[in-house]
Design a protein around this motif. Structure first.
Motif, PDB file in Angstrom:
ATOM      1  N   LYS A 147       0.828  -1.205   0.000  1.00 49.88           N
ATOM      2  CA  LYS A 147       0.000   0.000   0.000  1.00 49.88           C
ATOM      3  C   LYS A 147       0.870   1.265   0.000  1.00 49.88           C
ATOM      4  O   LYS A 147       1.893   1.317   0.683  1.00 49.88           O
ATOM      5  CB  LYS A 147      -0.921   0.017   1.227  1.00 49.88           C
ATOM      6  CG  LYS A 147      -1.935  -1.118   1.262  1.00 49.88           C
ATOM      7  CD  LYS A 147      -2.976  -0.956   0.157  1.00 49.88           C
ATOM      8  CE  LYS A 147      -4.028  -2.045   0.249  1.00 49.88           C
ATOM      9  NZ  LYS A 147      -5.056  -1.896  -0.794  1.00 49.88           N
ATOM     10  N   THR A 148       0.452   2.253  -0.760  1.00 52.85           N
ATOM     11  CA  THR A 148       1.161   3.532  -0.788  1.00 52.85           C
ATOM     12  C   THR A 148       0.865   4.317   0.488  1.00 52.85           C
ATOM     13  O   THR A 148      -0.285   4.388   0.921  1.00 52.85           O
ATOM     14  CB  THR A 148       0.712   4.361  -2.006  1.00 52.85           C
ATOM     15  OG1 THR A 148       0.968   3.610  -3.190  1.00 52.85           O
ATOM     16  CG2 THR A 148       1.468   5.683  -2.066  1.00 52.85           C
ATOM     17  N   VAL A 149       1.899   4.884   1.067  1.00 51.93           N
ATOM     18  CA  VAL A 149       1.719   5.675   2.281  1.00 51.93           C
ATOM     19  C   VAL A 149       1.164   7.051   1.917  1.00 51.93           C
ATOM     20  O   VAL A 149       1.757   7.782   1.125  1.00 51.93           O
ATOM     21  CB  VAL A 149       3.055   5.843   3.037  1.00 51.93           C
ATOM     22  CG1 VAL A 149       2.874   6.754   4.243  1.00 51.93           C
ATOM     23  CG2 VAL A 149       3.574   4.495   3.480  1.00 51.93           C
ATOM     24  N   ILE A 150       0.017   7.363   2.491  1.00 51.91           N
ATOM     25  CA  ILE A 150      -0.598   8.674   2.258  1.00 51.91           C
ATOM     26  C   ILE A 150      -0.810   9.356   3.602  1.00 51.91           C
ATOM     27  O   ILE A 150      -1.501   8.827   4.472  1.00 51.91           O
ATOM     28  CB  ILE A 150      -1.948   8.536   1.526  1.00 51.91           C
ATOM     29  CG1 ILE A 150      -1.762   7.844   0.170  1.00 51.91           C
ATOM     30  CG2 ILE A 150      -2.606   9.906   1.342  1.00 51.91           C
ATOM     31  CD1 ILE A 150      -3.061   7.534  -0.549  1.00 51.91           C
ATOM     32  N   VAL A 151      -0.160  10.505   3.774  1.00 49.04           N
ATOM     33  CA  VAL A 151      -0.346  11.299   4.983  1.00 49.04           C
ATOM     34  C   VAL A 151      -1.398  12.350   4.659  1.00 49.04           C
ATOM     35  O   VAL A 151      -1.192  13.215   3.802  1.00 49.04           O
ATOM     36  CB  VAL A 151       0.965  11.973   5.432  1.00 49.04           C
ATOM     37  CG1 VAL A 151       0.753  12.748   6.724  1.00 49.04           C
ATOM     38  CG2 VAL A 151       2.064  10.931   5.614  1.00 49.04           C
ATOM     39  N   THR A 152      -2.559  12.260   5.320  1.00 51.45           N
ATOM     40  CA  THR A 152      -3.665  13.149   4.983  1.00 51.45           C
ATOM     41  C   THR A 152      -3.607  14.481   5.712  1.00 51.45           C
ATOM     42  O   THR A 152      -4.225  15.444   5.300  1.00 51.45           O
ATOM     43  CB  THR A 152      -5.018  12.469   5.296  1.00 51.45           C
ATOM     44  OG1 THR A 152      -5.052  12.118   6.691  1.00 51.45           O
ATOM     45  CG2 THR A 152      -5.185  11.215   4.454  1.00 51.45           C
ATOM     46  N   HIS A 153      -2.857  14.495   6.836  1.00 49.40           N
ATOM     47  CA  HIS A 153      -2.777  15.753   7.585  1.00 49.40           C
ATOM     48  C   HIS A 153      -1.497  15.752   8.412  1.00 49.40           C
ATOM     49  O   HIS A 153      -1.170  14.775   9.073  1.00 49.40           O
ATOM     50  CB  HIS A 153      -3.988  15.898   8.512  1.00 49.40           C
ATOM     51  CG  HIS A 153      -4.016  17.208   9.240  1.00 49.40           C
ATOM     52  ND1 HIS A 153      -4.186  18.412   8.593  1.00 49.40           N
ATOM     53  CD2 HIS A 153      -3.891  17.506  10.560  1.00 49.40           C
ATOM     54  CE1 HIS A 153      -4.166  19.389   9.476  1.00 49.40           C
ATOM     55  NE2 HIS A 153      -3.985  18.878  10.668  1.00 49.40           N
ATOM     56  N   ASP A 207      -3.847   7.811   5.783  1.00 54.26           N
ATOM     57  CA  ASP A 207      -4.964   7.162   5.108  1.00 54.26           C
ATOM     58  C   ASP A 207      -5.127   5.752   5.663  1.00 54.26           C
ATOM     59  O   ASP A 207      -4.158   4.998   5.774  1.00 54.26           O
ATOM     60  CB  ASP A 207      -4.673   7.110   3.598  1.00 54.26           C
ATOM     61  CG  ASP A 207      -5.846   6.590   2.809  1.00 54.26           C
ATOM     62  OD1 ASP A 207      -6.009   5.364   2.762  1.00 54.26           O
ATOM     63  OD2 ASP A 207      -6.593   7.397   2.238  1.00 54.26           O
ATOM     64  N   ALA A 208      -6.347   5.374   6.010  1.00 53.29           N
ATOM     65  CA  ALA A 208      -6.605   4.096   6.675  1.00 53.29           C
ATOM     66  C   ALA A 208      -6.179   2.898   5.839  1.00 53.29           C
ATOM     67  O   ALA A 208      -5.811   1.847   6.381  1.00 53.29           O
ATOM     68  CB  ALA A 208      -8.094   3.988   7.019  1.00 53.29           C
ATOM     69  N   SER A 209      -6.174   3.030   4.511  1.00 52.00           N
ATOM     70  CA  SER A 209      -5.869   1.884   3.646  1.00 52.00           C
ATOM     71  C   SER A 209      -4.427   1.413   3.768  1.00 52.00           C
ATOM     72  O   SER A 209      -4.108   0.270   3.447  1.00 52.00           O
ATOM     73  CB  SER A 209      -6.159   2.239   2.188  1.00 52.00           C
ATOM     74  OG  SER A 209      -5.266   3.241   1.731  1.00 52.00           O
ATOM     75  N   CYS A 210      -3.528   2.283   4.230  1.00 49.40           N
ATOM     76  CA  CYS A 210      -2.109   1.897   4.315  1.00 49.40           C
ATOM     77  C   CYS A 210      -1.726   1.371   5.697  1.00 49.40           C
ATOM     78  O   CYS A 210      -0.600   0.921   5.895  1.00 49.40           O
ATOM     79  CB  CYS A 210      -1.202   3.063   3.924  1.00 49.40           C
ATOM     80  SG  CYS A 210      -1.095   4.387   5.153  1.00 49.40           S
ATOM     81  N   GLN A 211      -2.658   1.430   6.640  1.00 51.77           N
ATOM     82  CA  GLN A 211      -2.345   1.017   8.004  1.00 51.77           C
ATOM     83  C   GLN A 211      -2.673  -0.438   8.269  1.00 51.77           C
ATOM     84  O   GLN A 211      -3.722  -0.923   7.861  1.00 51.77           O
ATOM     85  CB  GLN A 211      -3.111   1.885   9.008  1.00 51.77           C
ATOM     86  CG  GLN A 211      -2.721   3.343   8.992  1.00 51.77           C
ATOM     87  CD  GLN A 211      -3.433   4.124  10.078  1.00 51.77           C
ATOM     88  OE1 GLN A 211      -3.325   3.795  11.257  1.00 51.77           O
ATOM     89  NE2 GLN A 211      -4.158   5.162   9.696  1.00 51.77           N
ATOM     90  N   MET A 212      -1.777  -1.108   8.955  1.00 51.41           N
ATOM     91  CA  MET A 212      -2.025  -2.475   9.409  1.00 51.41           C
ATOM     92  C   MET A 212      -2.380  -2.429  10.883  1.00 51.41           C
ATOM     93  O   MET A 212      -1.789  -1.652  11.642  1.00 51.41           O
ATOM     94  CB  MET A 212      -0.780  -3.352   9.193  1.00 51.41           C
ATOM     95  CG  MET A 212      -0.950  -4.798   9.650  1.00 51.41           C
ATOM     96  SD  MET A 212       0.549  -5.810   9.404  1.00 51.41           S
ATOM     97  CE  MET A 212       0.404  -6.143   7.653  1.00 51.41           C
ATOM     98  N   ASP A 213      -3.329  -3.238  11.288  1.00 51.57           N
ATOM     99  CA  ASP A 213      -3.722  -3.296  12.691  1.00 51.57           C
ATOM    100  C   ASP A 213      -2.530  -3.719  13.543  1.00 51.57           C
ATOM    101  O   ASP A 213      -1.746  -4.582  13.144  1.00 51.57           O
ATOM    102  CB  ASP A 213      -4.875  -4.285  12.868  1.00 51.57           C
ATOM    103  CG  ASP A 213      -5.454  -4.233  14.267  1.00 51.57           C
ATOM    104  OD1 ASP A 213      -6.328  -3.396  14.511  1.00 51.57           O
ATOM    105  OD2 ASP A 213      -5.007  -5.035  15.117  1.00 51.57           O
ATOM    106  N   GLU A 214      -2.370  -3.120  14.704  1.00 46.67           N
ATOM    107  CA  GLU A 214      -1.239  -3.414  15.595  1.00 46.67           C
ATOM    108  C   GLU A 214      -1.156  -4.899  15.958  1.00 46.67           C
ATOM    109  O   GLU A 214      -0.078  -5.454  16.150  1.00 46.67           O
ATOM    110  CB  GLU A 214      -1.345  -2.583  16.876  1.00 46.67           C
ATOM    111  CG  GLU A 214      -1.060  -1.109  16.688  1.00 46.67           C
ATOM    112  CD  GLU A 214       0.417  -0.808  16.479  1.00 46.67           C
ATOM    113  OE1 GLU A 214       1.258  -1.688  16.755  1.00 46.67           O
ATOM    114  OE2 GLU A 214       0.732   0.308  16.032  1.00 46.67           O
ATOM    115  N   ASP A 215      -2.322  -5.543  16.072  1.00 40.42           N
ATOM    116  CA  ASP A 215      -2.347  -6.957  16.462  1.00 40.42           C
ATOM    117  C   ASP A 215      -2.129  -7.898  15.291  1.00 40.42           C
ATOM    118  O   ASP A 215      -1.930  -9.092  15.474  1.00 40.42           O
ATOM    119  CB  ASP A 215      -3.684  -7.298  17.137  1.00 40.42           C
ATOM    120  CG  ASP A 215      -3.879  -6.530  18.440  1.00 40.42           C
ATOM    121  OD1 ASP A 215      -2.867  -6.252  19.106  1.00 40.42           O
ATOM    122  OD2 ASP A 215      -5.032  -6.201  18.763  1.00 40.42           O
TER     123      ASP A 215
END
Length: 330
Positions: free
Chosen positions: A181-187, A197-205
């Protein structure tokens, strides 16, 4: 013989390390290294634009979490050689050359970290990396490998694994990244944490493949087997790294581990730093073979020479083992 790091246009070469002087790097070693050097890594990020996550992961991998002989004797955390008109101190260690090579001695760890940053910043080879976000540790790790920083095929995966396992991404305010996933910083605000952006984040667990590999390697922490010093081959490392780490010529490491070429060894294997013994000196008298066991594999598990193990059990060294076979160890 393969060269670990290779920098075009620079007059010095970097080789990477990954092992401690008394055994494989432990989780405690790694956590202590992170705590001690995270501020220096953040300083490099601010000055040069190199992610602190990447700098720390490379330092852990290449210096054996600060425990390598080279690092302890020279403050050299990244294996920079003393070529290219270097006028400072020199430390001699084995790598993949027939004779010991000369490595730079630094006055402090901070000086070593800065020199490493300059290597990346000043080389055209790595120029494209600086267009990536400092939060994109996956892109940086993969980019470093593609640019030829290391010949180990799993070098990028090893860096990502250490970053995910020890949550290094949080050090600079980043998040755990989902593969592909491409890293997108929205703010972004200087006074607040960035929003991703939520699409690039993996859940901590959720455990990444790279994280799982590194966790397995670190959990196999060993110091000696059968009273013979040993370590393990960490993800992203080579036998040359161990040769430099322990000041043992590579040809002797091959001999101690009873292999002809390094390619016979694989990630996670036990690596002996001295000759194995003719029999096991521990409490165990017998071993029952598991599925896919070999005499060589059992010899590495118990620090026994393959020929001795085969002779004790009236077998040929290359003879096939079957699940449940009973083997004498002494």
């Amino acid at each position: 013989m393969k060269r670990l790091f290779h920098l075009i246009g620079l007059s010095f070469i970097i080789f990477h390390l990954s092992f401690s002087p008394v055994g494989a790097q432990s989780q405690a070693d790694i956590l202590a290294y992170i705590d001690k050097y995270k501020q220096i890594a953040l300083d490099q990020e601010r000055e040069f634009g190199i992610p602190a996550t990447i700098t720390l992961a490379q330092g852990i991998l290449e210096s054996g979490a600060g425990k390598s002989g080279l690092t302890r004797n020279s403050n050299n955390h990244f294996g920079v050689k003393a070529l290219g008109g270097w006028n400072g101190g020199v430390y001699k260690a084995w790598d993949d050359e027939p004779q010991k090579s000369s490595f730079r001695v630094y006055a402090s760890a901070a000086e070593s970290f800065r020199d490493h940053s300059l290597v990346l910043k000043n080389s055209a080879r790595y120029r494209s990396l600086f267009s990536k976000s400092i939060y994109d540790y996956r892109g940086w790790a993969i980019g470093l490998q593609k640019a030829g920083y290391a010949t180990a095929q799993n070098y990028a995966a090893a860096l990502i694994g250490f970053i995910d396992t020890y949550r290094l991404y949080a050090i600079n305010g980043g998040v755990k990244l989902r593969p592909g996933k491409t890293v997108i910083v929205t703010h972004t605000k200087k006074t607040a944490a960035p929003t991703f952006d939520a699409s690039c984040q993996m859940d901590e667990d959720e455990q990444s493949e790279e994280e799982e590999t590194v966790k397995k390697a670190v959990s196999r922490f060993v110091v000696d087997i059968n009273d013979v010093a040993c370590t393990i081959l960490y993800p992203g490392t080579t036998l040359n790294a161990i040769a430099m780490q322990y000041d043992i010529p590579k040809n002797l490491l091959l001999e101690f581990n009873e292999v002809v070429v390094e390619e016979e060894l694989k990630e996670g294997d036990i690596i002996f730093l001295d000759k194995k013994k003719k029999k096991y000196t521990g409490a165990k008298d017998f071993y029952y073979a598991k599925k896919d066991d070999t005499l060589y594999g059992v010899s590495q598990l118990f620090g026994i020479k393959v020929a001795s193990l085969a002779k004790m059990n009236h077998r040929e060294p290359g003879e096939k083992l079957y699940e449940g076979d009973k083997l004498r160890l002494k």
